[in-house]
Design an enzyme around this catalytic site. Sequence first.
Site, short mmCIF file in Angstrom:
data_model
loop_
_atom_site.label_atom_id
_atom_site.label_comp_id
_atom_site.label_asym_id
_atom_site.label_seq_id
_atom_site.Cartn_x
_atom_site.Cartn_y
_atom_site.Cartn_z
N THR A 154 40.79 -13.09 52.44
CA THR A 154 39.71 -13.59 51.59
C THR A 154 38.49 -12.71 51.81
OG1 THR A 154 39.23 -15.29 53.27
CG2 THR A 154 40.55 -15.96 51.36
N LYS A 180 44.75 -13.95 58.95
CA LYS A 180 43.55 -13.74 58.14
C LYS A 180 42.47 -14.65 58.68
CE LYS A 180 41.93 -15.85 55.21
NZ LYS A 180 40.77 -16.84 55.15
N THR A 191 38.32 -20.12 58.22
CA THR A 191 39.48 -20.26 57.34
C THR A 191 40.42 -19.17 57.78
OG1 THR A 191 38.03 -21.11 55.73
CG2 THR A 191 39.79 -19.75 54.85
N GLU A 277 32.55 -12.30 59.88
CA GLU A 277 31.71 -11.98 58.73
C GLU A 277 30.37 -11.40 59.19
OE1 GLU A 277 33.50 -15.19 55.54
OE2 GLU A 277 31.76 -15.75 56.76
N ASN A 401 28.06 -15.64 53.13
CA ASN A 401 28.33 -17.06 52.94
C ASN A 401 27.43 -17.67 51.88
OD1 ASN A 401 30.47 -18.15 54.90
ND2 ASN A 401 29.32 -16.67 56.10
N THR A 406 30.21 -16.85 44.39
CA THR A 406 29.78 -16.10 43.21
C THR A 406 30.61 -14.84 43.04
OG1 THR A 406 28.13 -14.90 44.53
CG2 THR A 406 27.43 -16.93 43.44
#
Length: 406
Positions: A154, A180, A191, A277, A401, A406
Site C-alpha cells: 500500500t 507489507k 496495516t 512511513e 497519513n 486522496t
Amino acid sequence: MAVLPQGYHFPVMHEVAGITLGTACAGIKQTERDDILVIQMPENASCAAVFTQNAFCAAPVHVAKAHLTQAPRWLLINSGNANAGTGDQGMRDALATCADLAEAAGGGADQVLPFSTGVIGQPLPVGKIKTALPAAVKNLSAANWDKAARAIMTTDTFPKGVSKVFTIAGQSVTINGISKGAGMIQPNMATMLGFMATDAKIKQPLLQQCLAQAVEQSFNRITVDGDTSTNDACVLMASGCSAAPEIEAGSDHYRIFAEAVMEVCKQLAEAIIRDGEGATKLMRIVVKQAASDEEAVRVGKTIAHSPLVKTAFFASDPNWGRILAAVGRAGVENMDLDKVQIYLDEVCIVRNGGRADDYTEEAGQRVMDQQEITVTVTLGRGDACQEVLTCDFSYDYVKINAEYRT
C-alpha cells in the site's frame, strides 16, 4: 524515505515446492501495478495463522479465522481496500470473493482464506476482484514471489521478502516470506500482512505453535506509530513436499525449523520498520536486566511510542531527557533510579539517577547523526532482556497519513 542498508535489493527467492502464486490488477485503488494475489497450497498442506486483536477487526479476518479450520487450499489477498468497518455487507463481500476464487480455481469457498489491506470504511469492490481472479489463477507459478510482494503493497516504498534454505536430516528445506506494512504498525496478534511458506512436513497444531512463538518475538516487537491495524495477519503454510522427515514436537528437527521461522519473521519485521512511513532512522530499543520479559517490552514500547522521543531522533537531537522521562512513566514499580543506565549506542547518557558524569553533547550528537541507533536501558532489576524496533517521526509521516485517502 526508507532506512535501507546500502545496496539493498529484493532477494533471490527460492521456489517452495508445492506453493504457487499468481497476481493480477483489479484496479481497486490504482492501475499502475497488480493489487490481487492468490497463493495456492497442495492438498493436505498445513496452514497456521495469527490475527489482529483489534476489536474492530476486518470482515476478512473473521472469515479467515473460520476457514482456517477447513483445510485451506488458497489465500486471496487484495490491496487498496481493507474491507474493515463495513458491517454485514463487508462479511457478505468477503465471502463472495472466496466463492469467486473457488469457482475460478476449482475448490470450495471455505477453502479460501481472504485478506485485505488499504482504506478502512469503504465497500470492497467485489466486481473488480471477480473480474481479475481468472488472470491471477492462470498465472500461478512457484517463481512469482517478487510479483506477490509488490501486489500486497500500500504505502510501502519497497517490496519485502526473505528466503532461507536449510537442512533437516541431510535434506533441503526452504522457507520464504513476504510482508507489507509501513504505517498503522503495532502488530498485536497478532496495516501489516505477512505470508510465509515452507516445504517442510509438519502438522497444523505444531505449525501454529511455532508461528505464534515466532510472531511474539518479531512482529509483536515492532512499532511505527503505536496503532494496531484492523487487518493485521500473519500466515505460515507448509506444503509437506520436502524429502526431509516430518517435524515432531520436542525434536532437534523442530528446533532447527523453529529457529529458521524465527529468523525469517524477524527479518520481515525489521523490513517493515525500515519502511516506516516517512522514516529516516531505525532505532533498536534494548531493555536489559528487567524483572520480566513483559516489563522489558513495556519499557521498550513506552520509549518507542513517545512522539517526543521519535521527533528528537528525526531532528538528530540528543535530547536524552525525553528518553529518561519515557522510562520513568513506563509503569515499573519500585524502580531504583540509581541502578538505571541509559545508552545511545556505546555512549552512556544516564547513570546514578541523572546525566552521566562523563557524557558530552558532542558524543551524543555523533550517535544521533547516524541512520541506525541502539538505545540501551539497563534497569538493574533482573535477568530479562527484550528488544523493540521502531523508527522516527518525520514531516513526511504526517503528510503521508494526512493525504492517505486522496
